[in-house]
Design a protein around this motif. Sequence first.
Motif, PDB file in Angstrom:
ATOM      1  N   LEU A  42      -0.884  -6.202  -2.409  1.00 48.31           N
ATOM      2  CA  LEU A  42      -0.823  -5.897  -3.786  1.00 48.31           C
ATOM      3  C   LEU A  42      -0.627  -7.238  -4.632  1.00 48.31           C
ATOM      4  O   LEU A  42      -1.203  -7.492  -5.819  1.00 48.31           O
ATOM      5  CB  LEU A  42      -0.071  -4.311  -4.718  1.00 48.31           C
ATOM      6  N   GLY A  43       0.413  -7.300  -4.211  1.00 43.72           N
ATOM      7  CA  GLY A  43       1.268  -8.826  -4.531  1.00 43.72           C
ATOM      8  C   GLY A  43      -0.249 -10.004  -4.654  1.00 43.72           C
ATOM      9  O   GLY A  43      -0.091 -10.706  -5.514  1.00 43.72           O
TER      10      GLY A  43
ATOM     11  N   ASN B  64      13.669   2.503  -6.075  1.00 43.77           N
ATOM     12  CA  ASN B  64      14.265   1.438  -6.155  1.00 43.77           C
ATOM     13  C   ASN B  64      13.128   0.347  -6.418  1.00 43.77           C
ATOM     14  O   ASN B  64      13.882  -0.782  -7.882  1.00 43.77           O
ATOM     15  CB  ASN B  64      14.873   1.013  -4.936  1.00 43.77           C
ATOM     16  N   VAL B  65      12.094   0.784  -6.090  1.00 40.76           N
ATOM     17  CA  VAL B  65      11.031  -0.910  -6.455  1.00 40.76           C
ATOM     18  C   VAL B  65      10.691  -0.203  -8.240  1.00 40.76           C
ATOM     19  O   VAL B  65      10.751  -0.719  -8.852  1.00 40.76           O
ATOM     20  CB  VAL B  65      10.026   0.036  -5.947  1.00 40.76           C
TER      21      VAL B  65
ATOM     22  N   LEU C 272      11.169  -2.624 -11.258  1.00 40.54           N
ATOM     23  CA  LEU C 272      10.117  -3.355 -12.244  1.00 40.54           C
ATOM     24  C   LEU C 272      10.551  -2.475 -13.383  1.00 40.54           C
ATOM     25  O   LEU C 272      10.574  -3.147 -14.202  1.00 40.54           O
ATOM     26  CB  LEU C 272       8.441  -2.171 -11.951  1.00 40.54           C
ATOM     27  N   GLY C 273      11.803  -1.674 -14.021  1.00 39.36           N
ATOM     28  CA  GLY C 273      11.928  -1.199 -15.376  1.00 39.36           C
ATOM     29  C   GLY C 273      12.878  -3.059 -15.774  1.00 39.36           C
ATOM     30  O   GLY C 273      12.612  -2.555 -16.688  1.00 39.36           O
TER      31      GLY C 273
ATOM     32  N   ILE D 198       8.135  -9.171  -6.650  1.00 42.28           N
ATOM     33  CA  ILE D 198       8.729  -7.466  -6.882  1.00 42.28           C
ATOM     34  C   ILE D 198       7.299  -7.421  -6.216  1.00 42.28           C
ATOM     35  O   ILE D 198       7.458  -6.638  -4.827  1.00 42.28           O
ATOM     36  CB  ILE D 198       9.242  -6.572  -7.700  1.00 42.28           C
ATOM     37  N   PHE D 199       6.367  -6.867  -6.944  1.00 40.88           N
ATOM     38  CA  PHE D 199       5.212  -6.207  -5.913  1.00 40.88           C
ATOM     39  C   PHE D 199       4.045  -7.489  -4.508  1.00 40.88           C
ATOM     40  O   PHE D 199       4.311  -7.153  -4.052  1.00 40.88           O
ATOM     41  CB  PHE D 199       3.654  -6.953  -6.197  1.00 40.88           C
TER      42      PHE D 199
END
Length: 156
Positions: free
Chosen positions: A3-4, A130-131, A135-136, A147-148
């Motif tokens: 997805l990155g 955790n992801v 992201l938040g 992150i991605f």
Amino acid sequence: MTLGNLLTVDQILPEMKSTERWSAIVELVDLLVAQKQVKPADRDIVLGALRQREETMSTGIGFGIAIPHASSDRVDKVVAAFGRSMTGIEFDSLDNAPVKFIVLFVVPKDQFQTHLRTLAAIAKFLNDRNVRERLGTAVSAGEILSIFENDGAGKP
């Protein structure tokens, strides 16, 4: 492909303006148009495909996540955009909670396996608490993208 690989910094909105489902989908499609991932002439057709899918059942899957998706003959590769809303967007989610993370993607028509693999990879990735927490708290589109990329974000 991860997805990155589907996202660039310019395809990430760290703070969406929208407060409800349809305007959020439009906001992300307009971002894809602005980034030349969807042709301006194809915008309404792509939106129509997303709306048709969304009317079948909300793509708000719970845990503050929505994954609006569709297939269209107006794209020749998978295109995606990510939006975050710190206040939350009313998305008619399965758990009735507001959505904070939206991954919208469009797959070329007749690539059913790619569609399913992409959807599964996004759902699995965002299912990790955790992801979602990272992201938040990310402060920029670049940090969100890393992150991605660095967490693998699943392989569609």
